[in-house]
Design a protein around this motif. Structure first.
Motif, mmCIF file in Angstrom:
data_model
loop_
_atom_site.group_PDB
_atom_site.id
_atom_site.type_symbol
_atom_site.label_atom_id
_atom_site.label_comp_id
_atom_site.label_asym_id
_atom_site.label_seq_id
_atom_site.Cartn_x
_atom_site.Cartn_y
_atom_site.Cartn_z
ATOM 1 N N MET A 12 -0.769 -11.124 -0.588
ATOM 2 C CA MET A 12 -0.445 -10.104 -2.064
ATOM 3 C C MET A 12 1.238 -10.561 -1.982
ATOM 4 O O MET A 12 2.158 -11.142 -2.512
ATOM 5 C CB MET A 12 -0.199 -9.014 -2.150
ATOM 6 C CG MET A 12 -1.849 -8.431 -2.947
ATOM 7 S SD MET A 12 -1.840 -9.145 -4.616
ATOM 8 C CE MET A 12 -3.046 -7.989 -5.217
ATOM 9 N N ASN B 81 3.630 -0.787 -3.038
ATOM 10 C CA ASN B 81 2.260 -2.048 -3.324
ATOM 11 C C ASN B 81 3.059 -2.650 -4.533
ATOM 12 O O ASN B 81 2.537 -2.350 -6.103
ATOM 13 C CB ASN B 81 1.343 -0.785 -4.283
ATOM 14 C CG ASN B 81 0.846 0.363 -3.103
ATOM 15 O OD1 ASN B 81 0.983 -0.006 -1.633
ATOM 16 N ND2 ASN B 81 -0.261 1.499 -3.327
ATOM 17 N N SER C 161 -0.986 -5.349 1.879
ATOM 18 C CA SER C 161 -1.630 -6.896 1.449
ATOM 19 C C SER C 161 -1.017 -8.099 1.898
ATOM 20 O O SER C 161 -0.291 -8.520 1.461
ATOM 21 C CB SER C 161 -3.033 -6.931 0.379
ATOM 22 O OG SER C 161 -2.351 -8.460 -0.253
ATOM 23 N N ASP D 113 3.792 -4.154 0.801
ATOM 24 C CA ASP D 113 2.000 -4.345 -0.099
ATOM 25 C C ASP D 113 1.926 -4.104 1.626
ATOM 26 O O ASP D 113 2.263 -4.255 2.293
ATOM 27 C CB ASP D 113 1.613 -5.303 -0.968
ATOM 28 C CG ASP D 113 0.875 -5.212 -1.450
ATOM 29 O OD1 ASP D 113 0.955 -4.948 -3.039
ATOM 30 O OD2 ASP D 113 0.156 -5.425 -0.855
ATOM 31 N N GLY E 124 2.261 -5.717 -5.181
ATOM 32 C CA GLY E 124 1.817 -6.397 -5.213
ATOM 33 C C GLY E 124 2.277 -7.858 -5.215
ATOM 34 O O GLY E 124 2.367 -8.271 -4.311
ATOM 35 N N CYS F 55 -3.980 4.374 -5.095
ATOM 36 C CA CYS F 55 -4.977 4.203 -3.955
ATOM 37 C C CYS F 55 -4.869 5.550 -2.920
ATOM 38 O O CYS F 55 -5.541 5.783 -2.027
ATOM 39 C CB CYS F 55 -4.306 2.877 -3.473
ATOM 40 S SG CYS F 55 -4.483 1.861 -4.426
ATOM 41 N N ASN G 164 -6.468 -2.975 2.868
ATOM 42 C CA ASN G 164 -6.126 -4.168 2.567
ATOM 43 C C ASN G 164 -7.298 -5.415 1.932
ATOM 44 O O ASN G 164 -6.164 -6.167 1.788
ATOM 45 C CB ASN G 164 -5.056 -4.028 3.919
ATOM 46 C CG ASN G 164 -5.601 -4.536 4.589
ATOM 47 O OD1 ASN G 164 -6.825 -3.425 5.688
ATOM 48 N ND2 ASN G 164 -5.207 -5.518 5.620
ATOM 49 N N TYR H 255 -4.628 -12.537 -8.525
ATOM 50 C CA TYR H 255 -4.659 -11.453 -9.604
ATOM 51 C C TYR H 255 -3.330 -11.797 -10.597
ATOM 52 O O TYR H 255 -3.877 -10.835 -11.895
ATOM 53 C CB TYR H 255 -3.955 -10.733 -8.638
ATOM 54 C CG TYR H 255 -3.198 -9.772 -9.082
ATOM 55 C CD1 TYR H 255 -3.461 -7.749 -8.985
ATOM 56 C CD2 TYR H 255 -1.470 -9.860 -9.667
ATOM 57 C CE1 TYR H 255 -3.300 -6.762 -9.779
ATOM 58 C CE2 TYR H 255 -1.420 -8.171 -9.821
ATOM 59 C CZ TYR H 255 -2.143 -6.697 -9.533
ATOM 60 O OH TYR H 255 -1.707 -5.260 -10.691
ATOM 61 N N PHE I 249 -7.647 -5.606 -1.470
ATOM 62 C CA PHE I 249 -6.575 -6.438 -2.005
ATOM 63 C C PHE I 249 -6.097 -8.106 -1.729
ATOM 64 O O PHE I 249 -5.730 -8.655 -2.377
ATOM 65 C CB PHE I 249 -5.108 -5.852 -1.682
ATOM 66 C CG PHE I 249 -5.224 -4.595 -3.065
ATOM 67 C CD1 PHE I 249 -5.135 -4.464 -3.925
ATOM 68 C CD2 PHE I 249 -5.572 -3.421 -2.083
ATOM 69 C CE1 PHE I 249 -4.995 -3.492 -4.818
ATOM 70 C CE2 PHE I 249 -5.345 -2.110 -2.844
ATOM 71 C CZ PHE I 249 -5.187 -1.917 -4.347
ATOM 72 N N SER J 155 -8.281 -10.249 -3.860
ATOM 73 C CA SER J 155 -8.330 -10.012 -4.952
ATOM 74 C C SER J 155 -6.269 -11.301 -5.471
ATOM 75 O O SER J 155 -5.863 -11.585 -6.521
ATOM 76 C CB SER J 155 -7.760 -9.181 -5.919
ATOM 77 O OG SER J 155 -7.106 -8.211 -5.240
#
Length: 263
Positions: free
Chosen positions: A75, A49, A72, A70, A51, A121, A2, A12, A5, A8
């Motif tokens: 995210m 996931n 993250s 997700d 994003g 992942c 996590n 992203y 991500f 990013s």
């Protein structure tokens, strides 16, 4: 994972979602989803996931009811910032895919969806467990649609061979995880061909179909190379359209989309 991500999340959309390559590959995915969704029917969808939420918002705009998850938190924060005031909006939630078994939802789902390497992942054992758990979250005749990175990618092979980086050219072709760069960090990534997905999911799902996503459309990390060669990218996209229904080249594309039906 996590933390990678999270790092990013802020960039992203800039480096992928809104990139020229990202838009071309995502259009291929959306065209496929549109072609297989039942007409005039609202589906209950769980996205894994998700994003920054681009697909979830697109799906909700089509009238589907979606819980998008997700690992993250950042995210998810970016995804929530995109929500409008319209009635049908995605429900964005932070969730580790490996904790899916522990998560209770108010309903079961018609579809579990994961775009652009979300399932890559997972280690082989985690992937097999995901299919086991996913089957319990789906309605009878429920489906999984995943967009997965295979062990070979023609455009990646050619790019690195031309550069003389033969080790990188075939880096995907391994059973082990490799560290993939993701905006100032790295993510452990496993690559799976359709036959690998069949083996891992066979106890719980039938495979219906596979289609290449990006046989000639290059990987997104080549955006900087192609940003001043948009004519060439447009030409590759045009050629790619002739291959998009050829399932046999799914194992040689940047990604492929695979549909599995619950047994």
């Amino acid at each position: 994972m996590n933390e990678s991500f999270d790092i990013s999340a802020a960039s992203y959309d800039e480096i992928f979602t809104n990139s020229h390559i990202g838009k071309l590959q995502r259009k291929r995915v959306h065209d496929f989803l549109t072609s297989v969704f039942p007409k005039n029917e609202s589906l209950e969808i769980l996205e894994i996931n998700c994003g920054t939420g681009h697909d979830a918002i697109w799906l909700s705009d089509l009238g589907h009811r979606i819980i998008a998850t997700d690992i993250s938190s950042k995210m998810i924060a970016v995804a929530n910032s995109k929500l409008s005031t319209s009635n049908n909006q995605p429900d964005f939630r932070q969730l580790d895919i490996n904790k899916l078994e522990e998560t209770n939802f108010n309903n079961s789902f018609d579809l579990i969806f994961s775009d652009f390497g979300g399932l890559n992942c997972l280690s082989p054992s985690e992937l097999e467990n995901f299919f086991k758990v996913a089957a319990t979250k789906l309605k009878p005749n429920g489906k999984i649609i995943g967009v997965i990175m295979p062990k070979h990618c023609l455009m990646e092979n050619l790019y690195f061979i031309i550069k003389g980086s033969f080790k990188k050219a075939f880096r995907r072709n391994t059973k082990n995880a490799i560290d993939v760069n993701l905006e100032n960090t790295s993510v452990k990534t496993w690559y799976y061909n359709p036959k690998d997905i069949r083996k891992k999911s066979n106890s719980y799902f039938y495979i219906n179909k596979t289609k290449p996503i990006g046989f000639l459309i290059p990987p997104s990390y080549l955006e900087s190379f192609f940003k001043n060669k948009l004519g060439l990218l447009k030409f590759l996209n045009h050629l790619d359209s002739f291959f998009q229904h050829n399932s046999t080249i799914s194992s040689y594309s940047d990604h492929y989309v695979i549909t599995l039906s619950k047994k």
